[in-house]
Enzyme design. Sequence first.
Site, PDB file in Angstrom:
ATOM      1  N   ALA A   1       9.031  -3.755   3.658  1.00 42.13           N
ATOM      2  CA  ALA A   1       8.602  -5.155   3.666  1.00 42.13           C
ATOM      3  C   ALA A   1       8.469  -5.682   5.085  1.00 42.13           C
ATOM      4  CB  ALA A   1       9.618  -5.986   2.897  1.00 42.13           C
TER       5      ALA A   1
ATOM      6  N   PHE B   1       1.640   7.343  11.801  1.00 43.35           N
ATOM      7  CA  PHE B   1       0.410   7.177  12.564  1.00 43.35           C
ATOM      8  C   PHE B   1      -0.540   6.383  11.642  1.00 43.35           C
ATOM      9  CE2 PHE B   1       1.040   9.202  16.711  1.00 43.35           C
ATOM     10  CZ  PHE B   1       2.376   9.465  16.555  1.00 43.35           C
TER      11      PHE B   1
ATOM     12  N   ILE C   1     -18.320  -0.354  15.637  1.00 44.07           N
ATOM     13  CA  ILE C   1     -17.526   0.657  16.347  1.00 44.07           C
ATOM     14  C   ILE C   1     -17.008   0.002  17.622  1.00 44.07           C
ATOM     15  CG2 ILE C   1     -17.540   2.894  17.495  1.00 44.07           C
ATOM     16  CD1 ILE C   1     -19.681   3.835  15.617  1.00 44.07           C
TER      17      ILE C   1
ATOM     18  N   TYR D   1       0.831  -1.222   0.000  1.00 42.37           N
ATOM     19  CA  TYR D   1       0.000   0.000   0.000  1.00 42.37           C
ATOM     20  C   TYR D   1       0.867   1.276   0.000  1.00 42.37           C
ATOM     21  CZ  TYR D   1      -3.245   3.389   2.232  1.00 42.37           C
ATOM     22  OH  TYR D   1      -3.989   4.489   2.571  1.00 42.37           O
TER      23      TYR D   1
ATOM     24  N   TYR E   1       4.203  -6.916  17.105  1.00 40.58           N
ATOM     25  CA  TYR E   1       4.413  -6.105  15.901  1.00 40.58           C
ATOM     26  C   TYR E   1       5.199  -4.834  16.242  1.00 40.58           C
ATOM     27  CZ  TYR E   1       3.358  -2.632  12.334  1.00 40.58           C
ATOM     28  OH  TYR E   1       3.469  -1.637  11.405  1.00 40.58           O
TER      29      TYR E   1
ATOM     30  N   ASP F   1       9.663  -7.445  -3.986  1.00 37.41           N
ATOM     31  CA  ASP F   1       8.513  -7.813  -3.150  1.00 37.41           C
ATOM     32  C   ASP F   1       8.322  -9.323  -3.265  1.00 37.41           C
ATOM     33  OD1 ASP F   1       5.914  -5.790  -2.185  1.00 37.41           O
ATOM     34  OD2 ASP F   1       5.637  -7.969  -2.138  1.00 37.41           O
TER      35      ASP F   1
ATOM     36  N   HIS G   1      -8.594  -2.257   8.553  1.00 33.61           N
ATOM     37  CA  HIS G   1      -8.484  -0.823   8.840  1.00 33.61           C
ATOM     38  C   HIS G   1      -9.831  -0.111   8.742  1.00 33.61           C
ATOM     39  CE1 HIS G   1      -4.364  -2.021   7.735  1.00 33.61           C
ATOM     40  NE2 HIS G   1      -4.067  -1.234   8.752  1.00 33.61           N
TER      41      HIS G   1
ATOM     42  N   ASP H   1      -6.347  -1.180  22.138  1.00 34.55           N
ATOM     43  CA  ASP H   1      -6.565   0.110  21.468  1.00 34.55           C
ATOM     44  C   ASP H   1      -6.466   1.267  22.461  1.00 34.55           C
ATOM     45  OD1 ASP H   1      -6.966  -0.406  18.783  1.00 34.55           O
ATOM     46  OD2 ASP H   1      -9.136  -0.652  18.969  1.00 34.55           O
TER      47      ASP H   1
HETATM   48  N1  UFG Z   1     -12.015   0.477  14.485  1.00 32.30           N
HETATM   49  C1  UFG Z   1     -13.354   0.226  14.683  1.00 32.30           C
HETATM   50  N2  UFG Z   1     -13.932  -0.746  13.939  1.00 32.30           N
HETATM   51  C2  UFG Z   1     -13.251  -1.489  13.018  1.00 32.30           C
HETATM   52  C3  UFG Z   1     -11.871  -1.215  12.821  1.00 32.30           C
HETATM   53  C4  UFG Z   1     -11.274  -0.228  13.583  1.00 32.30           C
HETATM   54  O1  UFG Z   1     -14.014   0.864  15.513  1.00 32.30           O
HETATM   55  O2  UFG Z   1     -13.849  -2.371  12.402  1.00 32.30           O
HETATM   56  C5  UFG Z   1     -11.366   1.537  15.278  1.00 32.30           C
HETATM   57  C6  UFG Z   1     -10.221   1.027  16.129  1.00 32.30           C
HETATM   58  O3  UFG Z   1     -10.714   0.626  17.374  1.00 32.30           O
HETATM   59  C7  UFG Z   1      -9.317   2.251  16.188  1.00 32.30           C
HETATM   60  C8  UFG Z   1      -9.571   2.981  14.879  1.00 32.30           C
HETATM   61  O4  UFG Z   1     -10.795   2.467  14.384  1.00 32.30           O
HETATM   62  O5  UFG Z   1      -9.731   3.081  17.230  1.00 32.30           O
HETATM   63  C9  UFG Z   1      -8.489   2.760  13.856  1.00 32.30           C
HETATM   64  O6  UFG Z   1      -8.271   1.357  13.738  1.00 32.30           O
HETATM   65  P1  UFG Z   1      -7.365   0.724  12.588  1.00 32.30           P
HETATM   66  O7  UFG Z   1      -7.404  -0.755  12.786  1.00 32.30           O
HETATM   67  O8  UFG Z   1      -7.751   1.285  11.274  1.00 32.30           O
HETATM   68  O9  UFG Z   1      -5.929   1.301  12.923  1.00 32.30           O
HETATM   69  P2  UFG Z   1      -5.082   1.151  14.265  1.00 32.30           P
HETATM   70  O10 UFG Z   1      -5.063   2.515  14.880  1.00 32.30           O
HETATM   71  O11 UFG Z   1      -5.482   0.051  15.129  1.00 32.30           O
HETATM   72  O12 UFG Z   1      -3.724   0.670  13.641  1.00 32.30           O
HETATM   73  C10 UFG Z   1      -2.838   1.513  13.026  1.00 32.30           C
HETATM   74  C11 UFG Z   1      -2.054   0.781  11.969  1.00 32.30           C
HETATM   75  C12 UFG Z   1      -1.228  -0.338  12.585  1.00 32.30           C
HETATM   76  C13 UFG Z   1      -0.403   0.236  13.680  1.00 32.30           C
HETATM   77  C14 UFG Z   1      -1.270   0.964  14.670  1.00 32.30           C
HETATM   78  C15 UFG Z   1      -0.476   1.636  15.730  1.00 32.30           C
HETATM   79  O13 UFG Z   1      -2.920   0.240  11.018  1.00 32.30           O
HETATM   80  O14 UFG Z   1      -0.389  -0.894  11.601  1.00 32.30           O
HETATM   81  O15 UFG Z   1      -2.000   1.979  14.004  1.00 32.30           O
HETATM   82  O16 UFG Z   1      -1.272   1.828  16.847  1.00 32.30           O
HETATM   83  F1  UFG Z   1       0.244  -0.740  14.319  1.00 32.30           F
END
Ligand code: UFG
Length: 324
Positions: free
Chosen positions: A75, A170, A208, A12, A142, A32, A190, A284
Amino acid sequence: MTNILVMGGAGYIGSHTVRHLLDRGYGVVVADNLIYGHREAVDERAEFVHADLLDKYSLEKLFQNNHIDAVIHFAAFAYVGESVSEPEKYYFNNVVGTINLLNVMQMHKVGKIVFSSTCATYGEPQYTPIDESHPQCPINPYGRTKLMIEQIFADYERAYGLQHIALRYFNAAGCSSDGKLGESHSPETHLIPLVLKAITGERKNIKIFGTDYDTPDGTCIRDYIHVEDLAQAHRLAVEKAGVYNGCINLGTGIGTSVKEIISAAEEVSGKKCPVEYAPRRAGDPAKLFADNRRAKEILGWTPAYTDIRDIVKTAWNWEINRKY
Ligand code: UFG
């Protein structure tokens, strides 16, 4: 011409960076293993090599056959949940793979690397906005793999003079403004792509995760940074590594809640997003957003996308017309 090897350039953020480098006149070799990457995402102006960090022979051939001035290294395996259930896969691929890469670079006298690190190296925030001096206590394997690699770079700098910048992203978000490149993970975890799939009906709804956080609307706050802004920062980091060695946060500095993302997606698409309230997801933090002053000072970088609706708009254009 400066030639850059982009490891993980079919992924990505890698694929957007490859295109940005080519547009700026760099020569690009993409390597890759295509486990998560997409061959179609690799710009046809780049040379493509199928290679794997754990296969020293394929790495050796890659460096023998191509003149390389610097490496950008994307990678890695990057599913936080999977890193908890299968840590071996993460330590082996991410950490051992990077050591293999550094060692082959050293053999071929390539002394510069720009690396995808993450705000996950900070762990549970002790304060926000998070600056680079914030303590690093990752709460999952991770994040620990990324922190270990940052530490390995510092040791290689002291011992061998490695030039390195680790970019701590971020939340990477959005897709290319012309709709040619986008986000395509399998499985998708995501928030933004999942919200958009709930809007198109590809998924039943968006869950959520938690509505009782200590934030204004009770949902988690993150700092969503556009993928093309990340791409630009990688190019600037290649130009600065050596003058500066160390880590740099990449975020907009603006926090956006889960509910605000859903509202932005509804506004951009003109459609309602079906929502389900679900319990908190383990691990989270309530609030994560960047202090991005170092990126501004050292790289001369400022994010072009600061309105979350503009970021979501690019993701929506991709979602309704995706190429892979
Ligand atoms: N969320 C939901 N519902 C979903 C998916 C996510 O409510 O179905 C919320 C999560 O709880 C979080 C926010 O949306 O509060 C963002 O979640 P993501 O999974 O999109 O992203 P993250 O913040 O968990 O993860 C990102 C990167 C990771 C990295 C991390 C560092 O994608 O690679 O930040 O904290 F490790």
